[in-house]
Design an enzyme around this catalytic site. Structure first.
Site, PDB file in Angstrom:
ATOM      1  N   SER A  62       2.155  -2.876 -35.270  1.00 36.76           N
ATOM      2  CA  SER A  62       0.976  -1.903 -35.292  1.00 36.76           C
ATOM      3  C   SER A  62       1.247  -0.917 -33.845  1.00 36.76           C
ATOM      4  O   SER A  62       1.175   0.109 -34.226  1.00 36.76           O
ATOM      5  CB  SER A  62      -0.148  -2.517 -35.374  1.00 36.76           C
TER       6      SER A  62
ATOM      7  N   ASP B 229      -5.008  -6.701 -30.547  1.00 39.83           N
ATOM      8  CA  ASP B 229      -3.691  -7.337 -30.462  1.00 39.83           C
ATOM      9  C   ASP B 229      -2.466  -6.244 -30.534  1.00 39.83           C
ATOM     10  O   ASP B 229      -2.493  -5.473 -31.197  1.00 39.83           O
ATOM     11  CB  ASP B 229      -3.364  -8.321 -31.773  1.00 39.83           C
TER      12      ASP B 229
ATOM     13  N   ASP C 234       1.736  -5.956 -29.468  1.00 38.35           N
ATOM     14  CA  ASP C 234       2.981  -6.643 -29.598  1.00 38.35           C
ATOM     15  C   ASP C 234       4.142  -5.969 -28.938  1.00 38.35           C
ATOM     16  O   ASP C 234       4.379  -4.820 -29.088  1.00 38.35           O
ATOM     17  CB  ASP C 234       3.225  -6.924 -31.049  1.00 38.35           C
TER      18      ASP C 234
ATOM     19  N   ASP D  80       0.937  -9.669 -26.886  1.00 40.35           N
ATOM     20  CA  ASP D  80       1.946 -10.795 -27.242  1.00 40.35           C
ATOM     21  C   ASP D  80       3.220 -10.247 -26.848  1.00 40.35           C
ATOM     22  O   ASP D  80       3.798  -9.231 -27.241  1.00 40.35           O
ATOM     23  CB  ASP D  80       1.972 -10.955 -28.828  1.00 40.35           C
TER      24      ASP D  80
ATOM     25  N   LYS E 123      -5.680  -2.772 -43.735  1.00 42.32           N
ATOM     26  CA  LYS E 123      -5.807  -3.738 -42.761  1.00 42.32           C
ATOM     27  C   LYS E 123      -7.029  -4.217 -42.395  1.00 42.32           C
ATOM     28  O   LYS E 123      -7.451  -5.712 -42.583  1.00 42.32           O
ATOM     29  CB  LYS E 123      -4.907  -3.507 -41.414  1.00 42.32           C
TER      30      LYS E 123
ATOM     31  N   SER F 108       0.252  -8.159 -41.453  1.00 44.57           N
ATOM     32  CA  SER F 108       0.045  -6.905 -41.218  1.00 44.57           C
ATOM     33  C   SER F 108       1.452  -6.115 -41.586  1.00 44.57           C
ATOM     34  O   SER F 108       1.597  -4.975 -42.039  1.00 44.57           O
ATOM     35  CB  SER F 108      -0.193  -6.192 -39.988  1.00 44.57           C
TER      36      SER F 108
ATOM     37  N   ASP G 251       8.096 -14.773 -44.944  1.00 46.94           N
ATOM     38  CA  ASP G 251       8.657 -16.091 -44.709  1.00 46.94           C
ATOM     39  C   ASP G 251       7.517 -16.938 -44.525  1.00 46.94           C
ATOM     40  O   ASP G 251       7.909 -18.063 -44.870  1.00 46.94           O
ATOM     41  CB  ASP G 251       9.528 -16.063 -43.600  1.00 46.94           C
TER      42      ASP G 251
END
Length: 414
Positions: free
Chosen positions: A67, A84, A86, A137, A235, A252, A308
């Site tokens: 995002s 959050d 990333d 993260d 979302k 997401s 996955d």
């Protein structure tokens, strides 16, 4: 000669329904204060890592993914004010002979003394928890050469000890972000207005006026098109529907993939959200019809499979499709003017959360005045006052009142 004009986009604050949806999206955005911190923080993390013995001269690239990379960050599931973010840390040759768990452990050790509230090693990343509820993260990766730019292998290892399930997973987050950007061009009119409102909500009106002509350059994270705004709303809807769910939820990145596919410039926000949800429903129902799990892969890297780890069963994907059906049905009813305002507000709260919807209604009430958040008035399709809500009770007595059709929302753009 045909001249192709760049899409301008529609101003979502011009339409009554789109306006409340846009205000909801504003309520879950990464605010300007944290946006500025986010940029400085991930640069500070890189500097910290490069100053350690293990990572000195071993960080080839350090870049946002997910995002954060496509300007679609919203508050974390189950919250209204936690975010959050990333980052991918592409590592050099010293890490190529190491097992996935060893790489994650080395990253954790290098960040152990970093000045945050908590450092947590997870299955594929190390998370930094800041006092202001931001989470960063950091995902280590190893470049796969002779492939598209920045295609990499990322680590997968639960720990605390090595296991047969530990592995390296193919990934090209950078390529996906480029694909998404190519599918969702800047809609300047929409972006300018949303940028102005975003700063305005944070009390930065002067800055909003100063920056409004330079949206693309001035703000890396600003929502630049209606498809991304619809993605953020979807979302948020998912977060609310799965707030108390303990298992895996629709990722997401899967929703982002469909936003890229469904993107169509110059659509209204409500129509774009319906289009996006319907596109996902169609693919889930097609997969379930043939007894298959939904399969979504990175369009620039087929071995980077977005699904996955979700869905884990046909029942799980069908459940999400039914949630999306409910969203589409409610939005269509609102678009057709088939809901009284109090019913509409209750439905929006169920879809997007009580606090953010109430905050959005309060914001509009402040702008257009007069008890809107309590839905004391009904409004026509063009935003004019139709009748007080109390008059609905009189409709059984006065046929002229009963003939007036309820609409969904309130007020013109100021």
């Amino acid at each position: 000669m045909n001249i192709q004009l760049a899409p301008t986009g529609l101003n979502p604050f011009d339409d009554p329904l789109d306006r409340i949806l846009a205000e909801i999206a504003l309520s879950v955005q990464l605010p300007p204060s944290l946006h500025d911190k986010a940029k400085s923080r991930y640069e500070a993390v890189r500097r910290h890592l490069e100053a350690t013995t293990a990572f000195f001269d071993q960080i080839e690239h350090f870049y946002p993914q997910g995002s954060m990379a496509i300007d679609a960050t919203i508050s974390t599931r189950g919250t209204d004010d936690e975010y959050d973010l990333d980052i991918v840390s592409q590592l050099g040759g010293c890490f190529r002979g190491m097992a996935p768990l060893e790489i994650l452990t080395a990253l954790e050790a290098a960040l152990t003394d970093y000045p945050v509230q908590r450092v947590l090693r997870q299955t594929r990343c190390v998370t930094l928890f800041y006092a202001d509820k931001m989470h960063l993260d950091v995902t280590p990766s190893l470049r796969v050469y002779a492939t598209l730019d920045r295609e990499s292998l990322i680590t997968h290892a639960k720990g605390p000890r090595r296991s047969d399930d530990d592995r390296l997973v193919d990934m090209n987050a950078y390529g996906f972000a480029q694909w998404y950007a190519s599918r969702t061009p800047l809609e300047l009119r929409m972006a300018k207005e949303f940028h102005r409102r975003w700063l305005d909500h944070a009390g930065l009106a002067a800055r909003a006026d100063a920056d409004v002509d330079d949206v693309p350059d001035q703000c890396d994270f600003i929502v630049k098109n209606t498809a991304t705004l619809a993605l953020q709303l979807l979302k948020r809807f998912r977060n609310i529907r799965y707030a108390s769910y303990s298992g895996r939820i629709p990722p997401s990145v899967v929703l982002s993939y469909y936003a890229g596919l469904a993107a169509q410039p110059n659509m209204s926000l409500s129509a774009m959200l319906v289009r996006l949800a319907s596109w996902i429903i169609r693919d889930i129902e097609q997969a379930s019809l043939y007894g298959r799990l939904l399969h979504v892969a990175n369009p620039v890297c087929a071995t980077d499979v977005f699904t996955d780890r979700w869905p884990e069963s046909i029942t799980q994907q069908d459940e999400f499709a039914e949630h999306l059906h409910e969203l589409v049905r409610s939005l269509e009813a609102m678009r057709k003017g088939e809901m009284f305002p109090n019913t509409m507000m209750d439905t929006l709260r169920g879809n997007f959360g009580d606090r953010v919807v109430t905050r959005a209604a309060d914001q509009i009430a402040t702008e257009v005045g007069g008890g809107i958040q309590q839905s004391r008035q009904l409004y026509t399709r063009r935003g004019g006052v139709l009748l007080p809500i109390a008059a609905v009770a009189a409709s059984t007595v006065n046929p002229a009142v009963s003939a007036a059709r309820p609409h969904t929302f309130f007020g013109h753009k100021i």
